[in-house]
Design a protein around this motif. Structure first.
Motif, PDB file in Angstrom:
ATOM      1  N   ASN A 174      39.331  46.212  29.348  1.00 60.16           N
ATOM      2  CA  ASN A 174      39.285  47.125  30.300  1.00 60.16           C
ATOM      3  C   ASN A 174      37.832  47.741  30.552  1.00 60.16           C
ATOM      4  N   ILE A 175      37.210  47.751  31.615  1.00 56.76           N
ATOM      5  CA  ILE A 175      35.738  48.178  31.680  1.00 56.76           C
ATOM      6  C   ILE A 175      35.663  49.199  32.490  1.00 56.76           C
ATOM      7  N   GLU A 176      35.012  50.498  32.036  1.00 57.57           N
ATOM      8  CA  GLU A 176      34.691  51.584  32.815  1.00 57.57           C
ATOM      9  C   GLU A 176      33.185  51.804  32.611  1.00 57.57           C
ATOM     10  N   LEU A 177      32.464  51.239  33.607  1.00 60.65           N
ATOM     11  CA  LEU A 177      31.018  51.195  33.486  1.00 60.65           C
ATOM     12  C   LEU A 177      30.469  51.760  34.695  1.00 60.65           C
ATOM     13  N   PRO A 178      29.934  53.048  34.668  1.00 62.52           N
ATOM     14  CA  PRO A 178      28.987  53.677  36.074  1.00 62.52           C
ATOM     15  C   PRO A 178      27.546  52.952  35.827  1.00 62.52           C
ATOM     16  N   PRO A 179      26.871  52.939  36.828  1.00 66.80           N
ATOM     17  CA  PRO A 179      25.746  52.516  36.904  1.00 66.80           C
ATOM     18  C   PRO A 179      24.811  53.288  35.878  1.00 66.80           C
ATOM     19  N   ILE A 180      24.036  52.598  35.023  1.00 66.02           N
ATOM     20  CA  ILE A 180      23.210  53.073  33.910  1.00 66.02           C
ATOM     21  C   ILE A 180      21.952  52.623  33.881  1.00 66.02           C
ATOM     22  N   THR A 181      20.960  52.865  34.046  1.00 65.04           N
ATOM     23  CA  THR A 181      19.683  52.081  33.848  1.00 65.04           C
ATOM     24  C   THR A 181      18.892  52.942  32.582  1.00 65.04           C
ATOM     25  N   ILE A 182      18.336  51.970  31.722  1.00 63.94           N
ATOM     26  CA  ILE A 182      17.799  52.341  30.632  1.00 63.94           C
ATOM     27  C   ILE A 182      16.664  51.754  29.994  1.00 63.94           C
ATOM     28  N   GLU A 183      15.812  52.086  29.535  1.00 55.82           N
ATOM     29  CA  GLU A 183      14.796  51.375  28.993  1.00 55.82           C
ATOM     30  C   GLU A 183      14.596  51.269  27.411  1.00 55.82           C
ATOM     31  N   ALA A 184      14.663  50.118  27.090  1.00 57.32           N
ATOM     32  CA  ALA A 184      15.047  49.733  25.751  1.00 57.32           C
ATOM     33  C   ALA A 184      14.688  48.153  25.451  1.00 57.32           C
ATOM     34  N   ASP A 185      14.884  47.691  24.089  1.00 58.16           N
ATOM     35  CA  ASP A 185      14.732  46.096  23.951  1.00 58.16           C
ATOM     36  C   ASP A 185      15.787  45.609  24.517  1.00 58.16           C
ATOM     37  N   GLU A 186      15.759  44.580  25.675  1.00 62.06           N
ATOM     38  CA  GLU A 186      17.024  44.211  26.037  1.00 62.06           C
ATOM     39  C   GLU A 186      17.525  43.128  25.301  1.00 62.06           C
ATOM     40  N   ASP A 187      16.817  42.278  24.432  1.00 58.57           N
ATOM     41  CA  ASP A 187      17.290  41.289  23.769  1.00 58.57           C
ATOM     42  C   ASP A 187      18.048  41.923  22.675  1.00 58.57           C
TER      43      ASP A 187
END
Length: 416
Positions: A287-300
């Motif tokens: 079950n996935i409930e994910l609104p659009p979220i933009t973040i600045e982080a280390d992607e890997d």
């Protein structure tokens, strides 16, 4: 003082001559003590005519005065009775009159009392200094002894903390440091022991089955099974080495995060799709409930967090179970919650699971393979991003991992 005594001496001689007293000795004896002046009289032969034990004059001074010279001993009056010697003649005979200040009994008693007080103050002060020195030095001596013990690897040292001053604060800080170093030393020992165990176990299997493969009468089926076990154990060693290197790299103080801006919700969806073979094999509902979220982080690094958490959830969720992934943004925090319907984690062990090699064997399926480093890596990555991770019981049992990542003001400005 010298001039005053000379003036008093000349005045005494003037009075004597004015009164025309026939007995010089009796006159001088009567005059001694008046005007705060004491007298001593010597004749031409150097004999002492007035019996005054407190005013004794050495012969050298007497001879100097009898030779017609005025003298004094003011140069050394601190250790002597100060006096002035004046020459004079009477009826053709030379005399030496010495004058000094009359002793004041009250002043003498006061001076004695002051001297006694100084002695008492000096003694009491010295005593207090000795006591204070011991009060300060003894704790420092104990601290020195404790540091010597710590230098030899003994961290079970405790200093008394009854004092409320700086020494007490120092003792408290030292005890805290000793306890922390003891914990670190224990963690180091446990880490070495766990690494040795994790390495020794697959090596033993690889060695044993390698020897078994040397048997000539081994069936093809057994040979394939043994090779499969060797392959699994080799992969296990490889994962262990890779995780240890990753954990060591994350714990390095100079590690720099490779920051970039990306869609966190898309990363989680792609990861879930990539793990489909694992969760679909057990027919686990996602079950996935994910609104659009933009973040600045280390992607890997962040991807490694979700990979480890999702892999754990899939491992410990039984067939036909459920896993939910939810995300939300509140103020300056991004919250990600991953919940499974597995056996869960006992409350008393939830703080321990992020330590290297820690395994909840009692509540989890012991047949599930793992080296206990995955959650330690997750914790290090989240900490590097100044976030937080915790684990609780899910709404329907199981484990619920909650990850929060901050959005800094300058980051929020760039994202906007």
């Amino acid at each position: 003082m010298r001039n005053t005594l000379i003036h008093n001496g000349k005045k005494a001689l003037e009075i004597y001559q004015a009164t025309k007293s026939e007995d010089l000795r009796a006159f001088m004896k009567a005059y001694s003590g008046t005007s705060g002046t004491r007298l001593q009289l010597y004749n031409q032969a150097g004999d002492e005519l007035l019996l005054d034990e407190d005013l004794k004059v050495r012969k050298a001074y007497v001879d100097t005065v009898l030779n017609g010279n005025t003298t004094d001993n003011f140069k050394g009056f601190i250790t002597h009775v100060p006096f002035v010697g004046i020459p004079f003649e009477e009826n053709g005979e030379k005399y030496a009159i010495f004058l000094s200040i009359e002793n004041n009994k009250f002043e003498e008693q006061l001076m004695s009392a002051i001297v006694l007080m100084y002695i008492v103050v000096l003694f009491v002060g010295s005593l207090f200094i000795i006591i204070a020195a011991r009060y300060v030095v003894n704790p420092l001596v104990k601290l020195t002894e404790a540091t010597k013990k710590m230098s030899k690897g003994n961290f079970n040292v405790v200093l008394p903390m009854k004092r409320k001053d700086e020494i007490g604060t120092l003792s408290s800080s030292f005890n805290a440091m000793a306890k922390e170093l003891g914990n670190l030393d224990q963690m180091r020992r446990e880490f070495v022991s766990n690494v040795s165990h994790e390495i020794q176990s697959p090596l033993t299997s690889i060695t044993g089955f390698s020897k078994a493969l040397k048997q000539k009468k081994l069936s093809e089926e057994s040979r394939i099974r043994y090779l499969g076990i060797i392959e699994q154990e080799s992969a296990r060693l490889s994962r262990l080495a890779r995780n240890l290197l990753h954990l060591s790299h994350l714990q390095h103080e100079q590690l720099q995060l490779n920051l970039s801006i990306f869609r966190l919700d898309e990363q989680l969806r792609n990861l879930t799709i990539g793990l489909e073979p694992q969760w679909s094999e057990k027919q686990i509902a996602i079950n996935i409930e994910l609104p659009p979220i933009t973040i600045e982080a280390d992607e890997d690094q962040i991807k490694q967090v979700w990979t480890n958490l999702m892999t754990n959830s899939i491992k410990f969720t039984p067939a036909y179970g459920k896993i939910s992934i939810k995300a939300e943004v509140n103020d300056n925090l991004i919250s990600i919650t991953i919940t499974d319907t597995g056996p869960g984690i006992p409350e008393e062990e939830r703080r321990e699971i992020f330590k290297p090699f820690y395994k909840v064997d009692k509540s989890r399926d012991s047949s599930v393979k793992g080296n206990g480093l995955g959650l330690s890596i997750v914790k290090q990555i989240v900490d590097l991003h100044q976030g937080d991770i915790s684990v609780n019981e899910g709404p329907n049992g199981g484990a619920e991992f909650h990850v929060t990542l901050p959005i800094k003001q300058e980051q929020k400005t760039r994202l906007d």
